[in-house]
Design an enzyme around this catalytic site. Structure first.
Site, PDB file in Angstrom:
ATOM      1  CE  LYS A  33      -0.362  -0.644   4.972  1.00 23.01           C
ATOM      2  NZ  LYS A  33      -1.326  -0.722   6.243  1.00 23.01           N
ATOM      3  CE1 TYR A 253      15.432  30.180   4.880  1.00 22.79           C
ATOM      4  CE2 TYR A 253      15.616  27.619   4.717  1.00 22.79           C
ATOM      5  CZ  TYR A 253      15.050  29.155   4.181  1.00 22.79           C
ATOM      6  OH  TYR A 253      14.862  29.251   2.849  1.00 22.79           O
TER       7      TYR A 253
HETATM    8  C1  LIG Z   1      -0.439  -1.842   6.916  1.00 23.67           C
HETATM    9  C2  LIG Z   1      -1.046  -3.111   7.271  1.00 23.67           C
HETATM   10  C3  LIG Z   1      -0.090  -4.332   7.459  1.00 23.67           C
HETATM   11  C4  LIG Z   1       1.264  -4.195   7.451  1.00 23.67           C
HETATM   12  O1  LIG Z   1       1.858  -3.669   8.649  1.00 23.67           O
HETATM   13  P1  LIG Z   1       3.597  -3.151   8.806  1.00 23.67           P
HETATM   14  O2  LIG Z   1       3.682  -3.003  10.256  1.00 23.67           O
HETATM   15  O3  LIG Z   1       3.919  -2.415   7.796  1.00 23.67           O
HETATM   16  O4  LIG Z   1       4.065  -4.729   8.567  1.00 23.67           O
HETATM   17  C5  LIG Z   1      -0.706  -5.464   7.688  1.00 23.67           C
HETATM   18  N1  LIG Z   1      -2.088  -5.679   7.879  1.00 23.67           N
HETATM   19  C6  LIG Z   1      -2.903  -4.634   7.838  1.00 23.67           C
HETATM   20  C7  LIG Z   1      -4.420  -4.892   7.973  1.00 23.67           C
HETATM   21  C8  LIG Z   1      -2.389  -3.463   7.557  1.00 23.67           C
HETATM   22  O5  LIG Z   1      -3.375  -2.308   7.277  1.00 23.67           O
END
Ligand SMILES: *Cc1c(COP(=O)(O)O)cnc(C)c1O
Length: 359
Positions: A33, A253
């Site tokens: 994702k 800055y």
């Molecule tokens: C994003 C997500 C994962 C992966 O989590 P990580 O901590 O990046 O391994 C797994 N399950 C769900 C439901 C998620 O939303």
């Protein structure tokens, strides 16, 4: 051309996926994702497709991008569908969907699908974000399994505190999930990266590793599993300017850094917070210049940052800079900058991504 870029090692990605699957002792959905946590979802999916059991994304837009790029492997929508029309698209594009709220259960029960769908029924075992209560979970199972539009059901839940290895909440969640699923004949899925790397006894039929695929450690400390991860992204650039300053001169800055020595050599790196480098990285944060750790000096700007080269006299215009990667662990850097490795990797933008694809 501006020298800032992210080098993505697809061989390391495959290595980390294999490690996840070995620890899981079962199947693993590669979670890609948010554009594969900043690594480029299409390229990562292409690199993993020959061996991956499937992929997981947040929403249908992300899934369709993969289908349009020719990815044929299973793709799970972790947030499920947002309206009824998306159910038709899910069927059309042969996607898997999470069902996590009562209205989604009803919508699916009423859906006349052109083909039976694979459904991941999600229970809230204590995270209290998405997921059905134990009672609704059981009712949804009874309602959905056996319907013609439901091919099969995977039972899933999500862990809230698996990155805290001394916390009993993870075991409590696992027990709640096991109790609520009693008697349901279905595959199960519990573990994200911290679940897999820190709680390998939890198992389940399907793991859902995300962060670990990219080689980042979800824990503050190392263990035998995290030591086997290989970093996937190196964020790189070059020194584009060098100047020598006398004592008591401010840099950047807000004059957050002021020189002390008789002569301080300040190098300017083409990399800033608009590229995803942490804006509030403190003075002294290591920046790797030609393989040597040099301290960040002054506030990070939008497009540039400044580094003290005084102790590395060989560094000069054009010297290679690594902000994180194989020479500086992303999780360690993120912790120093008080951001999560998740946010830091997902925040990489503007820089072109170059892919290294060696077996
Ligand atoms: C994003 C997500 C994962 C992966 O989590 P990580 O901590 O990046 O391994 C797994 N399950 C769900 C439901 C998620 O939303």
């Amino acid at each position: 051309m501006r020298p800032a870029h992210a080098l993505i090692d697809l061989g390391a990605l495959r290595h980390n996926y294999r490690l996840a699957r070995r620890i899981a002792g079962g199947k693993s959905l590669a979670v890609i994702k948010a554009d594969a946590y900043g690594h480029g979802a299409v390229r990562c999916a292409q690199a993993l497709e020959p061996e991956a059991d499937g992929f997981a994304v947040a929403c249908i837009e992300e899934a369709l991008e993969l289908r349009q790029a020719g990815i044929r492997a299973p793709i799970l929508l972790l947030e499920g569908f947002f309206d009824n029309e998306e159910l038709s698209l899910i069927a059309e594009h042969d996607l898997w969907t999470v069902v996590a709220t009562p209205w989604q259960v009803q919508a699916l029960a009423a859906f006349k699908s052109p083909r039976p769908l694979r459904v991941w029924l999600k229970m809230d075992s204590g995270m209290h974000r998405l997921g059905l209560t134990p009672e609704d979970f059981r009712a949804a199972w009874l309602r959905l399994h056996g319907l013609p539009q439901v091919a099969s059901i995977v039972l899933m839940t999500h862990l809230a505190r698996a990155d805290e290895l001394d916390n009993s909440r993870t075991d409590e969640q696992a027990v709640a999930f096991a109790l609520a699923s009693r008697g349901m004949q279905a595959e199960t899925s519990l573990c994200n990266s911290p679940g897999l790397l820190g709680w390998p006894a939890l198992r389940g039929d399907w793991a859902r590793p995300g962060l670990m695929l990219y080689g980042a450690n979800p824990f503050p400390a190392h263990n035998t599993f995290t030591d086997q991860l290989r970093p996937v992204m190196s964020l790189r650039s070059k020194i584009i300017s060098v100047r020598e300053l006398g004592p008591h001169e401010p840099v950047g800055y807000g004059a957050r850094f002021v020189t002390e020595r008789p002569v301080t050599r300040i190098g300017v790196v083409a990399m800033g917070y608009a590229d995803g480098y942490p804006q509030f990285a403190p003075n002294g944060t290591p920046v790797i210049v030609d393989g040597h750790a040099c301290p960040l000096a002054g506030r990070v700007s939008m497009d540039m940052l400044t580094v003290d080269l005084s102790d590395h006299p060989a560094a000069t215009l054009g010297s290679e800079v690594q902000l994180w990667g194989d020479a500086l662990d992303a999780s360690t850097l993120a912790a120093r900058c008080n951001v999560s490795a998740y946010q830091m990797l997902c925040g990489v933008k503007r820089v072109p991504r170059l892919y290294l694809d060696e077996a």
